[in-house]
Write a protein that holds these residues in place. Sequence first.
Motif, PDB file in Angstrom:
ATOM      1  N   LYS A 271      24.727  72.663  94.176  1.00  0.00           N
ATOM      2  CA  LYS A 271      25.409  71.461  93.690  1.00  0.00           C
ATOM      3  C   LYS A 271      25.723  71.571  92.200  1.00  0.00           C
ATOM      4  N   ASP A 272      25.397  72.715  91.615  1.00  0.00           N
ATOM      5  CA  ASP A 272      25.674  72.940  90.202  1.00  0.00           C
ATOM      6  C   ASP A 272      27.179  73.176  90.008  1.00  0.00           C
ATOM      7  N   SER A 273      27.806  72.358  89.164  1.00  0.00           N
ATOM      8  CA  SER A 273      29.266  72.421  89.020  1.00  0.00           C
ATOM      9  C   SER A 273      29.727  73.776  88.474  1.00  0.00           C
ATOM     10  N   ASP A 274      28.982  74.343  87.523  1.00  0.00           N
ATOM     11  CA  ASP A 274      29.386  75.643  86.959  1.00  0.00           C
ATOM     12  C   ASP A 274      29.320  76.751  88.016  1.00  0.00           C
ATOM     13  N   GLU A 275      28.296  76.688  88.856  1.00  0.00           N
ATOM     14  CA  GLU A 275      28.161  77.705  89.909  1.00  0.00           C
ATOM     15  C   GLU A 275      29.295  77.567  90.935  1.00  0.00           C
ATOM     16  N   ILE A 276      29.635  76.315  91.258  1.00  0.00           N
ATOM     17  CA  ILE A 276      30.731  76.080  92.223  1.00  0.00           C
ATOM     18  C   ILE A 276      32.050  76.590  91.651  1.00  0.00           C
ATOM     19  N   VAL A 277      32.266  76.342  90.360  1.00  0.00           N
ATOM     20  CA  VAL A 277      33.499  76.827  89.705  1.00  0.00           C
ATOM     21  C   VAL A 277      33.547  78.351  89.748  1.00  0.00           C
ATOM     22  N   ASN A 278      32.406  78.992  89.526  1.00  0.00           N
ATOM     23  CA  ASN A 278      32.371  80.471  89.577  1.00  0.00           C
ATOM     24  C   ASN A 278      32.698  80.992  90.983  1.00  0.00           C
ATOM     25  N   ILE A 279      32.248  80.249  92.001  1.00  0.00           N
ATOM     26  CA  ILE A 279      32.582  80.636  93.389  1.00  0.00           C
ATOM     27  C   ILE A 279      34.094  80.600  93.582  1.00  0.00           C
ATOM     28  N   TYR A 280      34.720  79.528  93.079  1.00  0.00           N
ATOM     29  CA  TYR A 280      36.183  79.423  93.202  1.00  0.00           C
ATOM     30  C   TYR A 280      36.893  80.515  92.401  1.00  0.00           C
ATOM     31  N   LYS A 281      36.314  80.877  91.246  1.00  0.00           N
ATOM     32  CA  LYS A 281      36.890  81.954  90.423  1.00  0.00           C
ATOM     33  C   LYS A 281      36.900  83.273  91.208  1.00  0.00           C
ATOM     34  N   LYS A 282      35.814  83.505  91.931  1.00  0.00           N
ATOM     35  CA  LYS A 282      35.717  84.720  92.748  1.00  0.00           C
ATOM     36  C   LYS A 282      36.826  84.741  93.807  1.00  0.00           C
ATOM     37  N   PHE A 283      37.039  83.600  94.458  1.00  0.00           N
ATOM     38  CA  PHE A 283      38.086  83.520  95.477  1.00  0.00           C
ATOM     39  C   PHE A 283      39.491  83.645  94.858  1.00  0.00           C
ATOM     40  N   GLN A 284      39.625  83.163  93.607  1.00  0.00           N
ATOM     41  CA  GLN A 284      40.923  83.305  92.924  1.00  0.00           C
ATOM     42  C   GLN A 284      41.296  84.773  92.752  1.00  0.00           C
ATOM     43  N   SER A 285      40.300  85.566  92.386  1.00  0.00           N
ATOM     44  CA  SER A 285      40.579  86.994  92.196  1.00  0.00           C
ATOM     45  C   SER A 285      40.858  87.691  93.530  1.00  0.00           C
ATOM     46  N   GLU A 286      40.190  87.211  94.606  1.00  0.00           N
ATOM     47  CA  GLU A 286      40.408  87.818  95.932  1.00  0.00           C
ATOM     48  C   GLU A 286      41.753  87.411  96.537  1.00  0.00           C
ATOM     49  N   TYR A 287      42.144  86.164  96.288  1.00  0.00           N
ATOM     50  CA  TYR A 287      43.403  85.648  96.863  1.00  0.00           C
ATOM     51  C   TYR A 287      44.267  85.078  95.735  1.00  0.00           C
ATOM     52  N   PRO A 288      44.886  85.952  94.959  1.00  0.00           N
ATOM     53  CA  PRO A 288      45.606  85.506  93.755  1.00  0.00           C
ATOM     54  C   PRO A 288      46.812  84.607  94.051  1.00  0.00           C
ATOM     55  N   TYR A 289      47.364  84.657  95.245  1.00  0.00           N
ATOM     56  CA  TYR A 289      48.539  83.836  95.567  1.00  0.00           C
ATOM     57  C   TYR A 289      48.168  82.513  96.235  1.00  0.00           C
ATOM     58  N   SER A 290      46.895  82.274  96.460  1.00  0.00           N
ATOM     59  CA  SER A 290      46.455  81.047  97.118  1.00  0.00           C
ATOM     60  C   SER A 290      46.295  79.914  96.096  1.00  0.00           C
ATOM     61  N   ILE A 291      46.665  78.701  96.509  1.00  0.00           N
ATOM     62  CA  ILE A 291      46.616  77.535  95.603  1.00  0.00           C
ATOM     63  C   ILE A 291      45.241  76.871  95.639  1.00  0.00           C
ATOM     64  N   CYS A 292      44.613  76.812  96.819  1.00  0.00           N
ATOM     65  CA  CYS A 292      43.351  76.065  96.966  1.00  0.00           C
ATOM     66  C   CYS A 292      42.259  76.467  95.976  1.00  0.00           C
ATOM     67  N   PRO A 293      41.948  77.762  95.824  1.00  0.00           N
ATOM     68  CA  PRO A 293      40.867  78.104  94.880  1.00  0.00           C
ATOM     69  C   PRO A 293      41.220  77.802  93.423  1.00  0.00           C
ATOM     70  N   LYS A 294      42.496  77.570  93.125  1.00  0.00           N
ATOM     71  CA  LYS A 294      42.884  77.184  91.766  1.00  0.00           C
ATOM     72  C   LYS A 294      42.785  75.673  91.563  1.00  0.00           C
ATOM     73  N   ARG A 295      43.074  74.907  92.642  1.00  0.00           N
ATOM     74  CA  ARG A 295      43.092  73.438  92.519  1.00  0.00           C
ATOM     75  C   ARG A 295      41.710  72.814  92.731  1.00  0.00           C
ATOM     76  N   LEU A 296      40.944  73.301  93.686  1.00  0.00           N
ATOM     77  CA  LEU A 296      39.679  72.658  94.047  1.00  0.00           C
ATOM     78  C   LEU A 296      38.637  72.611  92.920  1.00  0.00           C
ATOM     79  N   PRO A 297      38.537  73.653  92.040  1.00  0.00           N
ATOM     80  CA  PRO A 297      37.532  73.539  90.972  1.00  0.00           C
ATOM     81  C   PRO A 297      37.782  72.388  90.011  1.00  0.00           C
TER      82      PRO A 297
END
Length: 863
Positions: A271-297
């Motif tokens: 539930k730590d916000s910084d950790e959740i943001v880092n998870i989304y950052k990881k997905f951003q690098s894996e799926y650079p053309y996807s919008i969700c991991p950029k918007r959800l954090p």
Amino acid sequence: MPSSDPLPPKESAIFRKILKCYEMKQYKNGLKLAKQILTNPKYTEHGETLAMKGLTLNCLGRKDEAYDHVRRGLRNDLKSHVCWHVYGLLQRSDKKYDEAIKCYRNALKCEKDNIQILRDLSLLQIQMRDLEGYRETRHQLFKLRPSQHASWIGFAMSYHLLGDFETANSILETFRQSQSLNETYDYKHSELLLYQNQILQESGNIDKALKHLEDFSAQIVDKLAVKETMGELCLKLGKFSTALPIWEGLIKRNPENTLYYQKFIEAKQTKDSDEIVNIYKKFQSEYPYSICPKRLPLNVANGDRFSEIVDDYLRRGLRKGVPPLFVNVRSLYQHDDKVKVISELIHGYHNSLKSSGHFSNADKEAALPQEPASALLWTLYFMAQHYDHLRDTTKALEYINAAIEHTPTLIELFVTKGRIYKHAGDLVEAFKWLDEAQSLDTADRYINSKCAKYMLRANMVKEAEEICAKFTREDVSAMENLNEMQCMWFQTECALAYQRLERWGDALKKCHEVDRHFSEIIEDQFDFHTYCMRKMTLRAYVGLLRLEDVLRQHPFYFKAARCAIEVYVRLYDKPLKTEQQVEEFDTENLPPSELKKLRNKQRKAKKKAELETAQAVQAQVKKEQHNKSRQLQNQDGDPEAPQLDELVPEKLARPDDPLEKAIDFLRPLQVLAKECIKTHLLAFEIYYRKNKLLLMLQSIKRAKSLDPIDPNLHTCIVKFYKALKVNGEINEHVRTVIDKETKLLFDGRDADAMNQDVLKKFPNSFHHVLQVARCMYELDATKRNTAVQLVMSFDFKRLTLEDATLAYNYFTTGVFGVCESSANEYKVKCQQRFPHALLFKDQQSCENHMENVKVEWDNDDQQ
């Protein structure tokens, strides 16, 4: 079973041919064959032949003759299952399902094991949700046809719908084991396994459901459903390590599904916000053309982290020119700190793009390439929406005008400008700019619909119909075609427009049309009862049944029902006069010159009415021809549906019992929209006028359980207190219940004390202050000036346009009695606070403005 009135071999063969003709839909041949039997003097009153002739006539649309023949047949052969079955089919074609069920039950008394009658009965029972009866009928069918798949499935489903999950599962398990196993499994077998798994889940046996899914996953064709269900079950069982790779795999499969990310984070147990943001950052690098991991954090990030992420997100959207960028981030505006960050960033972009063509000075110093010229346009567009959302109309118009000056051909800019004017209260100007947008692309149905909606909000019903006519069928009027297409957004907006125009009959007509649409949707499920069982789409079928059970909680129905209830209550309070009463009233005590003018006016009105009637007759003739042609095209179809009564506005506006009509619309809301407090407040208003004390108390209790501090609820409590004082003799049992409940409700206080308590608790809530003032006048009319002053003295800077509109309507509709001077004073204050709102402008200037816009629209339309 042989008939109680059997035919000889020759006539019996002809009768079988009649049955064959009915099945093959050769109705005319069937009538000829029936005539051959009935013309024989010995069999002129043969019951079963008369019944079959009636059924055939019904299929040809000759309903009265059909009923006459079937009833004659039944009288002549009361012990014939055929006659009872046919009578049931006739009742079913008229949607009289309860009567049809009785007929089928009588038919089964004559022949208890008739498969066709049992099937027809089961269809009506599931349609009417007689689940106990449905289970008995399916059990009987199961015993008669144990080799058929539908017998097993229907029997299991009857237990599932009754909530007996264990029995339903055991039936399906036995059926599955009796099937021959093949190496390749088809879709039907796959759906059966998924349906069985759904039953296990609903029974609460999650462990068993997961094991079942693991055991049979190889036999299930829908692999996506397997993975999603398995992931969900693992989360419910707390098997997070197992769930994690499942949800990660699903994200890989579809990186734009927001639910997958939520479930992945749930499996991560963080539930730590910084950790959740880092998870989304990881997905951003894996799926650079996807919008969700950029918007959800953006939903979880705070402080500097939020500034960094939103900066990158906004730049990307403005650079690419994404029109719904603001809509995408609008949910963040619930947090003031995030709004402040976005505002600072967007102003910085604007200033920097104007001066250097970069989003910031840092970009310029780093010698990065300049942004595209369109970036400034989309920044202005975003800023206009930003200030419109904050209800700063002046700044919003400033930025949208700058955007239009920059690119005067972009449709979205004109739509947004119209929306700004709508939020500012100038619905005529709003429609003008939507019409401008629509003229830029006349083939865009979305813009056309938006334009029509804005016209209806400006009470321009005729013009809205004309604009919709561009996308409706040519041979019928747009209003009729929109009704055929069940275009409910148009009809609900139409009803509200007519309500504002005080055209009560037209408003009710639209509300009843919407109500009929929902009835039709409920009737349409009849076709799916056999289809879904045969095609084995069992999960979707159960979902359909559950949707139909709560269908009328849909916002379209709620809007229409609320409008209808308010109109019927208004017609109860102030019934419309008949034409004769109007004429008598008008001619009484008039001087001769005025009487002459009135007669001329009435003559012109009569002429106009005659012309409208002639046009209506022509339209009706066209409609009948259209219906006739459709009937001829579908002559080989099912028995035609019963003709509904025509909705005539004049009749609807003068109902015999308006409160009973209002209750017809209220009942579905009380069952399906009981979580909405407005339902119970509407119920109170109806029962208050019917003087039903217990029902008034019930409505208050239900509303209080939802929101005990609702300001409108306070008004209802005061009205109830007043009603108790007015009512003299009350039944002793009713009095006992009321005394017990009012001890808690009033807490030993009178109405004045309750009113003062609310004012002390909520002095800064305008709605509470307004209702306190209303109650003050309701309890004592001599306190009108005090009540009015209470409303007038509230801080205008804290008012929204909706608040001011509500208060002004109270002044003008007599809630505080006749107080024209106060209304005018309030109007002047509101005009200063909301300079664009038409409601608070001079009436003559508003009418001129409306007329000018209509003239411009007519000229553009002709061109």
